[in-house]
Write a protein that holds these residues in place. Structure first.
Motif, PDB file in Angstrom:
ATOM      1  N   ASN A 288      -3.137  -2.741  -2.759  1.00  0.00           N
ATOM      2  CA  ASN A 288      -4.124  -2.015  -1.969  1.00  0.00           C
ATOM      3  C   ASN A 288      -4.228  -2.733  -0.630  1.00  0.00           C
ATOM      4  OD1 ASN A 288      -6.119  -0.221  -1.243  1.00  0.00           O
ATOM      5  ND2 ASN A 288      -7.756  -1.216  -2.412  1.00  0.00           N
ATOM      6  N   THR A 289      -4.051  -2.006   0.466  1.00  0.00           N
ATOM      7  CA  THR A 289      -4.245  -2.611   1.792  1.00  0.00           C
ATOM      8  C   THR A 289      -5.265  -1.764   2.544  1.00  0.00           C
ATOM      9  OG1 THR A 289      -2.576  -1.409   3.083  1.00  0.00           O
ATOM     10  CG2 THR A 289      -1.807  -3.304   1.794  1.00  0.00           C
ATOM     11  N   TYR A 290      -5.901  -2.384   3.511  1.00  0.00           N
ATOM     12  CA  TYR A 290      -6.976  -1.698   4.226  1.00  0.00           C
ATOM     13  C   TYR A 290      -6.861  -1.974   5.724  1.00  0.00           C
ATOM     14  CZ  TYR A 290     -11.486  -1.762   6.631  1.00  0.00           C
ATOM     15  OH  TYR A 290     -12.474  -1.609   7.567  1.00  0.00           O
ATOM     16  N   PRO A 292      -7.831   0.144   9.900  1.00  0.00           N
ATOM     17  CA  PRO A 292      -7.805   1.335  10.733  1.00  0.00           C
ATOM     18  C   PRO A 292      -6.649   1.291  11.741  1.00  0.00           C
ATOM     19  CG  PRO A 292      -9.425  -0.211  11.573  1.00  0.00           C
ATOM     20  CD  PRO A 292      -8.696  -0.904  10.454  1.00  0.00           C
ATOM     21  N   THR A 293      -6.328   2.440  12.297  1.00  0.00           N
ATOM     22  CA  THR A 293      -5.297   2.523  13.342  1.00  0.00           C
ATOM     23  C   THR A 293      -5.581   1.489  14.428  1.00  0.00           C
ATOM     24  OG1 THR A 293      -5.220   4.894  12.888  1.00  0.00           O
ATOM     25  CG2 THR A 293      -4.185   4.171  14.929  1.00  0.00           C
ATOM     26  N   GLU A 294      -6.869   1.255  14.706  1.00  0.00           N
ATOM     27  CA  GLU A 294      -7.281   0.359  15.790  1.00  0.00           C
ATOM     28  C   GLU A 294      -6.936  -1.108  15.529  1.00  0.00           C
ATOM     29  OE1 GLU A 294      -8.927   2.878  14.639  1.00  0.00           O
ATOM     30  OE2 GLU A 294     -10.137   3.878  16.170  1.00  0.00           O
ATOM     31  N   GLY A 381     -16.880   0.638  11.889  1.00  0.00           N
ATOM     32  CA  GLY A 381     -17.710   1.755  11.424  1.00  0.00           C
ATOM     33  C   GLY A 381     -17.638   1.882   9.904  1.00  0.00           C
ATOM     34  N   ASP A 382     -16.887   0.994   9.250  1.00  0.00           N
ATOM     35  CA  ASP A 382     -16.811   0.978   7.780  1.00  0.00           C
ATOM     36  C   ASP A 382     -17.887   0.043   7.244  1.00  0.00           C
ATOM     37  OD1 ASP A 382     -14.561   2.615   7.566  1.00  0.00           O
ATOM     38  OD2 ASP A 382     -13.187   0.919   7.839  1.00  0.00           O
ATOM     39  N   LYS A 383     -18.434   0.406   6.081  1.00  0.00           N
ATOM     40  CA  LYS A 383     -19.387  -0.470   5.414  1.00  0.00           C
ATOM     41  C   LYS A 383     -18.642  -1.314   4.393  1.00  0.00           C
ATOM     42  CE  LYS A 383     -22.476   2.466   4.148  1.00  0.00           C
ATOM     43  NZ  LYS A 383     -23.411   3.292   3.515  1.00  0.00           N
ATOM     44  N   ILE A 401     -14.830  10.723   8.179  1.00  0.00           N
ATOM     45  CA  ILE A 401     -14.501  10.782   6.740  1.00  0.00           C
ATOM     46  C   ILE A 401     -12.986  10.759   6.545  1.00  0.00           C
ATOM     47  CG2 ILE A 401     -16.548  12.091   6.035  1.00  0.00           C
ATOM     48  CD1 ILE A 401     -14.335  14.458   5.749  1.00  0.00           C
ATOM     49  N   LYS A 402     -12.608  10.603   5.300  1.00  0.00           N
ATOM     50  CA  LYS A 402     -11.205  10.738   4.908  1.00  0.00           C
ATOM     51  C   LYS A 402     -11.115  11.852   3.885  1.00  0.00           C
ATOM     52  CE  LYS A 402      -8.519   7.771   6.896  1.00  0.00           C
ATOM     53  NZ  LYS A 402      -7.341   6.984   6.639  1.00  0.00           N
ATOM     54  N   LEU A 403     -10.245  12.812   4.154  1.00  0.00           N
ATOM     55  CA  LEU A 403     -10.024  13.886   3.194  1.00  0.00           C
ATOM     56  C   LEU A 403      -8.537  13.902   2.851  1.00  0.00           C
ATOM     57  CD1 LEU A 403     -10.889  16.427   1.631  1.00  0.00           C
ATOM     58  CD2 LEU A 403     -10.634  17.730   3.740  1.00  0.00           C
ATOM     59  N   TYR A 406      -6.498  11.982   5.206  1.00  0.00           N
ATOM     60  CA  TYR A 406      -6.560  12.302   6.632  1.00  0.00           C
ATOM     61  C   TYR A 406      -7.914  11.895   7.219  1.00  0.00           C
ATOM     62  CZ  TYR A 406      -2.456  15.212   5.848  1.00  0.00           C
ATOM     63  OH  TYR A 406      -1.212  15.652   5.526  1.00  0.00           O
ATOM     64  N   ARG A 407      -7.841  11.192   8.335  1.00  0.00           N
ATOM     65  CA  ARG A 407      -9.067  10.736   9.000  1.00  0.00           C
ATOM     66  C   ARG A 407      -9.580  11.817   9.935  1.00  0.00           C
ATOM     67  NH1 ARG A 407      -9.088   5.280  12.770  1.00  0.00           N
ATOM     68  NH2 ARG A 407     -10.522   6.012  14.348  1.00  0.00           N
ATOM     69  N   MET A 408     -10.864  12.053   9.914  1.00  0.00           N
ATOM     70  CA  MET A 408     -11.434  13.011  10.864  1.00  0.00           C
ATOM     71  C   MET A 408     -12.905  12.704  11.120  1.00  0.00           C
ATOM     72  SD  MET A 408     -11.842  16.402   8.512  1.00  0.00           S
ATOM     73  CE  MET A 408     -10.500  16.095   7.388  1.00  0.00           C
TER      74      MET A 408
HETATM   75  P1  AMP Z   1      -6.785   5.437   9.824  1.00  0.00           P
HETATM   76  O1  AMP Z   1      -7.116   4.974  11.185  1.00  0.00           O
HETATM   77  O2  AMP Z   1      -6.369   6.870   9.737  1.00  0.00           O
HETATM   78  O3  AMP Z   1      -5.824   4.526   9.133  1.00  0.00           O
HETATM   79  O4  AMP Z   1      -8.149   5.363   8.992  1.00  0.00           O
HETATM   80  C1  AMP Z   1      -8.827   4.153   8.885  1.00  0.00           C
HETATM   81  C2  AMP Z   1      -9.986   4.288   7.936  1.00  0.00           C
HETATM   82  O5  AMP Z   1      -9.513   4.622   6.623  1.00  0.00           O
HETATM   83  C3  AMP Z   1     -10.714   2.984   7.741  1.00  0.00           C
HETATM   84  O6  AMP Z   1     -11.608   2.725   8.798  1.00  0.00           O
HETATM   85  C4  AMP Z   1     -11.395   3.221   6.408  1.00  0.00           C
HETATM   86  O7  AMP Z   1     -12.540   4.034   6.573  1.00  0.00           O
HETATM   87  C5  AMP Z   1     -10.337   4.020   5.647  1.00  0.00           C
HETATM   88  N1  AMP Z   1      -9.495   3.117   4.828  1.00  0.00           N
HETATM   89  C6  AMP Z   1      -8.359   2.514   5.186  1.00  0.00           C
HETATM   90  N2  AMP Z   1      -7.845   1.787   4.172  1.00  0.00           N
HETATM   91  C7  AMP Z   1      -8.689   1.929   3.126  1.00  0.00           C
HETATM   92  C8  AMP Z   1      -8.730   1.417   1.779  1.00  0.00           C
HETATM   93  N3  AMP Z   1      -7.775   0.629   1.277  1.00  0.00           N
HETATM   94  N4  AMP Z   1      -9.791   1.757   1.014  1.00  0.00           N
HETATM   95  C9  AMP Z   1     -10.777   2.565   1.484  1.00  0.00           C
HETATM   96  N5  AMP Z   1     -10.775   3.094   2.738  1.00  0.00           N
HETATM   97  C10 AMP Z   1      -9.752   2.777   3.557  1.00  0.00           C
END
Ligand code: AMP
Length: 501
Positions: A288-290, A292-294, A381-383, A401-403, A406-408
């Protein structure tokens, strides 16, 4: 790590760099063709280093476009064919590229010259005149990826060459096996930053990028035939895409015997998904990796082992990569372990900011002092919170949100709805099932004649296709006479969401 230096090592290699259906490109062809394109760009742009839009889908020559740009000192802006025309135009308006490179047909726009990489004779006949001094520099922008913006205009995230190099240097270390000459799956379109993970981890390891076209992804029979014959070792996707595949019992190690690593990013990875994958693919690791594009795709990692699954009923998103610090903040105060707050990312992959968006840059980006050195920082902006040294993600503090991965921004969907004639007011809410967004629903005040509710919904949805990608079109539209307000005079989303429960 230096992506172009790594690629230089493979410039004579006849190994396949990317394949999609019957189209493929070798490392040698990629190097030579991108040199030619870079030379063409250099001759035609001289000292102008404005970013260049590269429009197309999964054609291997998209990579020629990307590398041609960066070898000539230009950032590239990948735009997929699924991006609706009005968004493409908005991106072009923001970037103002010297021209647009394509691998697919694109109708003309204003005075912009459109050059088809596959057909253009001038590119083919340009004598190579590129050398390393022409390449994009460490602190220059390497690519710009546009994401949904709350004002209804997409935001262009600028990633520098050094951001990318830092990300790739860490990315190749994920998983127990070395990654030389593997096959990586490419599912995400190149206009989504998840694709940067498979594309560049594959390229720097002389691996093959095995790309799945949009039409393949929506046809199970074809998709599973492809997966069976793909030889994929490293799977890169959102968890949603894996869930779609898991719905079929034949999605297991027999179908993909070489699969050794799942890399997930972009949305919550559930215990159920990870557990199913580990039991169906006994030879594979699930990460699992986490991020944002930023902050260049991803900044944390956790190997989801049986032990991790047993211990946590909600999976952590992991620990920060080297060169990154992640802190939890409440306003300007840093929170201790266990306390929830906003996830702030600090370090060597944080973006250079949004293109032409002073307001966004001031509110989201800042510098943070770490051991006396000011480092770039981004408010996600993530908690989130820390526990046992792991970062946990627990939703958003705003209307993003993510659907299905997809981020929107919900406001973005709303402003597109309100572009439709007679939609006077629109409020969009996410509808959850088991803590996951299942679809989005709109509440609209509509002033036009309504033949029937169903027909009006259809008309609105069709019209929206001009402004937003399909995944941003609400599944349900409910027509109302008024929108409930909260005490601040804002649309009361909470109340609307309560009604939907
Ligand atoms: P994006 O810029 O399209 O990659 O979206 C980034 C956002 O996706 C992050 O700010 C989170 O809200 C969500 N996200 C990314 N990775 C994870 C993850 N492993 N688990 C839960 N949410 C995630």
């Amino acid at each position: 790590m230096n992506v172009l230096e790594e690629l230089y090592k493979y410039k004579g290699s006849n190994n396949i760099a990317m394949v999609c259906n019957d189209n493929s490109i070798t490392y040698k062809e990629l190097w030579e063709e991108s040199d030619k394109l870079a030379s063409y760009i250099k001759v035609n742009c001289e000292d102008d280093h404005t970013p260049i839009v590269v429009y197309g889908h999964k054609n291997p020559r998209m990579l020629v476009g990307f590398l041609g740009c960066v070898k000539s000192g230009h950032a590239y802006v990948p735009v997929d064919i699924t991006v609706p025309r009005s968004r493409v135009e908005s991106i072009i308006d923001t970037v103002k590229p010297p021209f647009i490179l394509t691998t697919e047909s694109l109708d003309s726009y204003q005075e912009y010259k459109i050059i088809n990489i596959l057909e253009d004779k001038a590119i083919q006949s340009t004598d190579p005149c590129i050398n390393q001094d022409d390449y994009v520099k460490d602190d220059s922008v390497y690519y710009i990826i546009f994401t949904s913006g709350s004002s209804g205009v997409p935001k262009g995230v600028q990633i520098t060459y050094s951001d990318l190099n830092h990300f790739v240097e860490w990315g190749v270390t994920l998983g127990r096996n070395e990654k030389l000459n593997k096959t990586f799956m490419n599912q995400a379109p190149f206009s989504f930053d998840l694709s940067v993970m498979d594309l560049y981890l594959s390229l720097v390891t002389e691996s093959c990028l095995y790309s799945l076209e949009k039409s393949v992804q929506s046809n199970y029979k074809v998709l599973f035939d492809k997966l069976k014959n793909s030889g994929i070792n490293v799977w890169v996707s959102t968890p949603s895409f894996a869930d779609v595949c898991l719905a079929d019992a034949s999605f297991n190690q027999d179908l993909m015997p070489g699969l050794e690593l799942f890399l997930f990013c972009g949305e919550t990875l559930s215990n159920k998904t990870a557990e199913s994958l580990l039991s169906r693919f006994p030879k594979a690791q699930v990460y699992n990796t986490y991020g944002p594009t930023e902050s260049t795709v991803a900044v944390t990692e956790v190997d989801v082992t049986e032990e991790v699954l047993q211990k946590y009923s909600v999976l952590p998103v992991g620990k920060a990569k080297p060169g990154t610090e992640i802190i939890i903040m409440d306003g300007n105060e840093e929170m201790p372990e266990g306390e929830k707050g906003e996830i702030v990312i600090i370090g060597n992959t944080v973006s250079a900011g949004y293109i032409n968006d002073e307001h966004g840059n001031q509110t989201k980006f800042f510098t943070y002092d770490i051991n006396g050195v000011n480092q770039p920082a981004y408010r996600t902006g993530d908690k989130g919170y820390y526990k046992d040294g792991y970062l946990f993600y627990c939703g958003r503090i705003d209307l993003q949100i993510k659907l299905h991965g997809y981020r929107m921004e919900l406001e973005d969907v709303e402003s597109s709805l309100m572009k439709v004639e007679h939609v006077e007011k629109a409020v969009v809410i996410p509808v959850y099932e088991n803590d996951v967004v299942k679809y989005i629903k709109a509440f609209c005040i509509y002033s036009g004649e309504m033949e029937s509710d169903f027909k009006t919904q259809k008309v609105i949805k069709n019209k929206m296709k001009e402004f937003v990608p399909d995944y941003m079109i609400p599944r349900k539209i409910q027509f109302v006479k008024e929108i409930p307000m909260n005490v601040n005079g804002k649309a009361d989303r909470k109340k609307l969401m309560e009604i939907e429960k």
